[in-house]
Design an enzyme around this catalytic site. Structure first.
Site, PDB file in Angstrom:
ATOM      1  N   GLN B  43       0.668  -1.297  -0.013  1.00  0.00           N
ATOM      2  CA  GLN B  43      -0.026  -0.067  -0.069  1.00  0.00           C
ATOM      3  C   GLN B  43       0.933   1.308  -0.078  1.00  0.00           C
ATOM      4  O   GLN B  43       2.096   1.280   0.217  1.00  0.00           O
ATOM      5  CB  GLN B  43      -1.031  -0.034   1.462  1.00  0.00           C
ATOM      6  CG  GLN B  43      -0.288  -0.237   2.659  1.00  0.00           C
ATOM      7  CD  GLN B  43      -0.977  -0.753   3.659  1.00  0.00           C
ATOM      8  OE1 GLN B  43      -2.377  -0.664   3.724  1.00  0.00           O
ATOM      9  NE2 GLN B  43      -0.146  -1.358   4.658  1.00  0.00           N
ATOM     10  N   ASP B  98       0.525   0.358  13.580  1.00  0.00           N
ATOM     11  CA  ASP B  98       0.692   1.746  14.168  1.00  0.00           C
ATOM     12  C   ASP B  98       1.389   1.695  15.436  1.00  0.00           C
ATOM     13  O   ASP B  98       2.010   2.554  16.355  1.00  0.00           O
ATOM     14  CB  ASP B  98      -0.362   2.756  14.370  1.00  0.00           C
ATOM     15  CG  ASP B  98      -1.589   2.280  15.254  1.00  0.00           C
ATOM     16  OD1 ASP B  98      -1.398   1.655  16.249  1.00  0.00           O
ATOM     17  OD2 ASP B  98      -2.965   2.687  15.157  1.00  0.00           O
ATOM     18  N   GLY B 150      -1.586 -12.336   8.709  1.00  0.00           N
ATOM     19  CA  GLY B 150      -2.184 -12.716  10.118  1.00  0.00           C
ATOM     20  C   GLY B 150      -3.326 -13.917   9.901  1.00  0.00           C
ATOM     21  O   GLY B 150      -3.240 -14.651  10.553  1.00  0.00           O
ATOM     22  N   ASP B 167      -6.460  -6.029  15.437  1.00  0.00           N
ATOM     23  CA  ASP B 167      -6.655  -4.570  14.841  1.00  0.00           C
ATOM     24  C   ASP B 167      -6.564  -4.441  13.520  1.00  0.00           C
ATOM     25  O   ASP B 167      -5.436  -3.957  12.918  1.00  0.00           O
ATOM     26  CB  ASP B 167      -5.627  -3.793  15.938  1.00  0.00           C
ATOM     27  CG  ASP B 167      -5.488  -2.437  15.553  1.00  0.00           C
ATOM     28  OD1 ASP B 167      -6.357  -1.783  14.915  1.00  0.00           O
ATOM     29  OD2 ASP B 167      -4.483  -1.807  15.721  1.00  0.00           O
ATOM     30  N   SER B 168      -7.670  -4.604  12.906  1.00  0.00           N
ATOM     31  CA  SER B 168      -7.718  -4.859  11.452  1.00  0.00           C
ATOM     32  C   SER B 168      -8.092  -3.547  10.768  1.00  0.00           C
ATOM     33  O   SER B 168      -8.867  -2.494  11.348  1.00  0.00           O
ATOM     34  CB  SER B 168      -8.581  -5.689  10.787  1.00  0.00           C
ATOM     35  OG  SER B 168      -9.992  -5.354  11.125  1.00  0.00           O
TER      36      SER B 168
END
Lengths: 292, 292
Positions: B43, B98, B150, B167-168
């Site tokens: 990305q 993050d 994952g 935490d997608s």
């Protein structure tokens, strides 16, 4: 169509409203249709039909309430005082031109008289005619529409109301007075000896100073002051604060009596909304230590 | 600077990022500075310094987290399972590039091992170097950074973890798999017999179907399933849902033990976040009646 260009523009995908109150964050809403547009003595009034949010009330280019989420704010500013007050017979709403707060208040059989003091009759007319999702078809005989300046109106009222709801717009222009200590003092006088008031006190995220100051001012007049909050998706920051001032201790157990039909509010939400996030608590503690 | 033009543009007042994931609502953020910009295998990754929100992580042009409010999401996805689980020693975080969730998890002394499986190493590097407000200076020796998919990773893990945090990003592109029943089934297998998982389950306002479906799927695998929510100002709608699945009954009284330093979370918020607004309850009741 001259005025349209002030707030709307054509772009990719059609017609857009750009909210430009803030310098650093701009929201663009794609619009299906301008349902109503007129300049009143006080402001530019539009009802727009918007993708995703449904119809919305726009004053001077700023979104005030939408069909999608207007109920949240209106339920939360109304059901807390009307559930927590033991006998709310005479209610005053200051502002609230979208009629949503009055609509919620009419769900209480105990309410005998509801004075709604809104400065701009055009807002009320536009919302009653074109924004039924928020205003309902408000035609309850208990509601007295009074088109006047709320600041002047409360100066005349003494010991008259059980509950006063201040449904104001942001503290810019004329609405600034609705955040002043003098105004809150007049509210205090306008309430009966077991009266209770509530006002919106802005976003804890974008207007933390206004929020803390409002609580500080109300706390200096009322022996029992409590802040609560709700999510309001179309307000910047998503989180909104309300301040409740009461002449008598507040019996929070009354939240368990809540039995009105609502979209956001329920017993759990009413009792849970006083649980403040840590940063809000910290802001308020700071305010208390430099009490105004 | 070729790529800049894809996501940023010059306009009145300077440089702007326009989020364009949604067709009918566009958010424009005024930018001070492009701090970091690089294309990874997966990305386009930017760290922008933005007025009002501070530095923020932007993936493929979509704001993921900001210095101003990133802590809310990260605290709420982490402190609930880690406070509610009686002995969280081995923790798996899926996604969470993050580093904010890992940072919160490191506040628990009981945690002995924290595996963080993030597909895109560049996101972790960028956030550790340029977004310290969210990532902290995460250098805890208990954290294992594993740069892998994952979905594949959890297929290999059996009965290994006390807590798994998903935490997608949103369920578009590769992240879609992180919302599938098969994935949740593998999470169930990867947990110990008293294990607990939590995932973000989107906005009750803008993605009510995804939210309800996620709860339905997790509920079909775990005997104890609970939804909770938080305000996340920079996500559309402002309100975000999380779904917790547990193999053992959840002892909510444990919220009263919460003693970590946090900005949004506190004891009241942790226990109060399971109190769902009425329309969310209604959506979930509907889901249960057409159980997937």
């Amino acid at each position: 169509m001259e005025r349209l260009s002030m707030y709307l523009h054509q772009d990719k995908g059609g017609l857009w409203l750009t909210e430009s109150e803030r310098d650093n964050l701009k929201l663009n809403y794609r619009i299906k249709e301008v349902v109503f547009e007129q300049q009143s003595r006080f402001q530019h009034v539009m009802i727009l039909d918007c993708y995703d949010f449904g119809r919305m009330l726009v004053l001077d280019g700023a979104v005030q309430t939408t069909s999608m989420d207007g109920h949240i704010y209106n339920e939360m500013i109304t059901h807390l005082p009307l559930t927590l007050h033991p006998d709310p017979r005479r209610v005053l709403i200051i502002g609230g031109g979208d009629c949503g707060a009055a609509r919620e208040a009419c769900k209480y059989r105990q309410v005998e008289q509801l004075d709604m003091v809104e400065i701009d009759e055009l807002v009320v007319q536009a919302c009653k005619a074109h924004l039924p999702q928020v205003s309902g078809n408000l035609s309850d005989p208990r509601v007295n529409f009074i088109y006047a300046d709320g600041v002047e109106f409360v100066k005349q009222a003494k010991g008259k109301y059980d509950v006063i709801i201040v449904d104001s717009s942001d503290p810019v222009g004329p609405a600034t007075q609705l955040f002043e200590l003098d105004f809150y003092r007049n509210l205090h006088h306008a309430l009966k000896e077991d009266g209770m008031m509530v006002c919106q006190s802005q976003s804890p995220i974008f207007q933390p100073e206004v929020m803390a100051q409002t609580l500080g001012r109300i706390d200096s007049l009322f022996p029992h002051t409590h802040m609560y909050w709700a999510v309001v998706p179309t307000y910047p920051g998503g989180m909104w604060s309300f301040t409740l001032g009461s002449k008598r201790p507040v019996d929070f157990d009354r939240c368990a009596n809540f039995d009105k039909e609502a979209t956001y509010a329920n017993k759990d939400v009413l009792s849970g909304c006083f649980q403040l996030p840590q940063f809000v608590k910290a802001l308020l503690d700071e305010e208390k230590s430099v009490h105004i």
